[in-house]
Enzyme design. Structure first.
Site, mmCIF file in Angstrom:
data_model
loop_
_atom_site.group_PDB
_atom_site.id
_atom_site.type_symbol
_atom_site.label_atom_id
_atom_site.label_comp_id
_atom_site.label_asym_id
_atom_site.label_seq_id
_atom_site.Cartn_x
_atom_site.Cartn_y
_atom_site.Cartn_z
ATOM 1 N N SER A 35 -5.390 6.350 -51.035
ATOM 2 C CA SER A 35 -6.486 5.513 -51.512
ATOM 3 C C SER A 35 -5.965 4.363 -52.352
ATOM 4 O O SER A 35 -4.963 4.496 -53.055
ATOM 5 C CB SER A 35 -7.467 6.352 -52.341
ATOM 6 N N ASN A 85 0.795 -1.223 0.000
ATOM 7 C CA ASN A 85 0.000 0.000 0.000
ATOM 8 C C ASN A 85 0.829 1.276 0.000
ATOM 9 O O ASN A 85 0.282 2.355 -0.243
ATOM 10 C CB ASN A 85 -0.949 -0.003 1.197
#
Length: 473
Positions: free
Chosen positions: A314, A138
């Protein structure tokens, strides 16, 4: 195979691996993703374990030989950069305990192997009692997470600084390139690309300030607080020594939080850095959107900017080139904004003395840091630095835009100027030509009003207004 035991029972662990039963359980328990704990966290954890060994030795609670072996094991792992023994998945339950134990087990096992070199009887070094001495998941786990974030933050702030510099250079290069300003995608008043690029640079400077603030917040750590911030099982000597030693090993400037309980249970430090990156992501996306709009076309779009051509656009349309760099930046921005939602929800869901959801916070934040850094680097290198302004085209657009007539409002009034704009649009004439045709103002004044200098700063017409007052209708 070797048999290892924990509070749940026994497991067979392969003899040739450094990890142990806790690590193996985690691998079996969390089959969520193949992505392991981020290497930056592992590196930081090893630095913590190395610093803790020395701090415990100085406190007189850890045998000097064990301390030396633990530090040697950490050094070997750090210098080799081989983290294959750290097998715990990035997304895990247990508030990071599995990660902490993975590190403890690997360091302990390697330290024992080092102790047996030269045919000596291996020294027993325990993951919990020795490697994890004076620590808890922790306080070590959030500290390791913050350290990792700080390490990733440095390249991110450097990338943002480079973007600011690139935009500042573009502002200087095109300081006088006039263009049509737009609000709500409609023509507004003229401005210059110098001002446009300067405004972008100012925006990213604010992002840089937010990131630097987050850096200060992350530098406050709860190491030394152990389980819930009270420091149980840690000596006062260890608590005072651990941060200075860790800073020496990590080359960071960490500070122990004034309230260790607060720093253990609350996660606002993580929302601070995540929020700063969300703001940066939103600004990057807005900037990328603008680049795509301003470079759209080139024949049927705005065509005011020309972005560097980086790839054929493209598979079917010859010659088409897409704005791929802004597009990838957009996507990274979307991811970072989504990661911020995850961090926010995880921080809010913490309960009482600990937040159990730090693993997903750390994964989200570290991913955002890394991806934003790379996105900005490619944005600067492959896009911004090579941007060209179609200055002649932009000037022509301004000269033929009826909205340039806004400079007439202080002289002719809003209603008369509106009428002129409507007539200019209907007759396909420029407002400038129409004003001269109707002799509403002296030609010399009209010419001066429609210069780029005046069109981009309406305040400059005040002197002209005073001189021509007797000619106004």
């Amino acid at each position: 195979m070797r048999i290892e035991r924990d509070c749940i029972g026994e497991m067979f662990v392969p003899d040739n691996v450094l990890y142990g039963i806790h690590s193996l359980r985690a691998k079996h328990n969390f089959p969520i993703t193949n992505e392991k704990v981020d290497p930056a966290i592992i590196q930081s954890y090893l630095q913590i374990k190395k610093a803790a060994a020395l701090a415990n030795e100085q406190a007189g609670t850890l045998d000097k030989e064990k301390s030396a072996l633990i530090m040697a094991a950490c050094n070997q792992l750090l210098f080799s950069n081989d983290y294959s023994a750290f097998i715990v998945p990035a997304i895990q339950g247990g508030a990071g305990t599995s990660t902490n134990m993975n590190v403890n087990e690997v360091v302990a096992q390697l330290a024992m192997q080092l102790s047996a070199q030269g045919g000596k009887e291996p020294l027993v070094i325990k993951p919990n009692d020795d490697v994890n001495q004076s620590q808890s998941t922790n306080d070590t786990y959030p500290t390791a997470g913050k350290m990792a974030m700080l390490k990733r933050l440095a390249p991110l702030t450097s990338a943002v600084s480079s973007l600011v510099d690139a935009l500042t250079d573009k502002a200087a290069e095109y300081s006088s390139a006039i263009k049509v300003g737009r609000t709500q995608l409609q023509d507004a008043v003229p401005t210059t690309f110098g001002r446009t690029f300067t405004a972008y640079a100012s925006m990213f400077k604010r992002d840089l300030s937010r990131l630097k603030h987050a850096q200060k917040v992350l530098s406050q750590v709860n190491l030394g607080g152990t389980a819930i911030g009270t420091g149980i099982n840690a000596t006062a000597e260890y608590e005072s020594a651990i941060i200075p030693i860790l800073n020496k090993y990590s080359h960071l400037s960490l500070h122990q939080a004034a309230d260790l309980v607060d720093a253990t249970q609350n996660s606002d430090a993580f929302t601070t850095i995540s929020s700063a990156m969300k703001s940066l992501a939103a600004d990057l996306s807005k900037f990328s959107n603008d680049l795509r709009l301003l470079s759209s076309g080139p024949q049927a779009g705005l065509n005011e900017l020309e972005l560097p051509k980086k790839a054929a656009g493209s598979s079917i349309m010859p010659g088409k080139v897409n704005p791929i760099i802004p597009e990838v930046v957009n996507q990274v921005a979307f991811e970072a904004i989504g990661n911020d939602v995850t961090v926010t929800m995880a921080a809010e869901s913490g309960q009482l003395e600990l937040n159990a959801f730090e693993p997903i916070m750390f994964k989200s934040i570290l991913t955002s840091e890394q991806h934003l850094t790379k996105a900005i680097e490619t944005l600067v290198e492959n896009c911004v630095s090579g941007i060209k302004v179609n200055a002649a085209y932009c000037r022509k657009e301004v000269e033929h835009s009826s909205i340039a007539a806004t400079v007439l409002s202080p002289l002719l009034g809003y209603e008369k100027t509106t009428t002129l704009i409507k007539e200019a649009l209907a007759t396909q004439q420029s407002v400038k030509a129409l004003v001269k045709q109707k002799q509403l103002l002296p030609d010399s004044l009209v010419d001066s009003l429609f210069t780029p200098e005046v069109l981009t700063n309406v305040r400059r017409v005040k002197k002209e207004k005073s001189a021509a007052g007797s000619n106004l209708n």
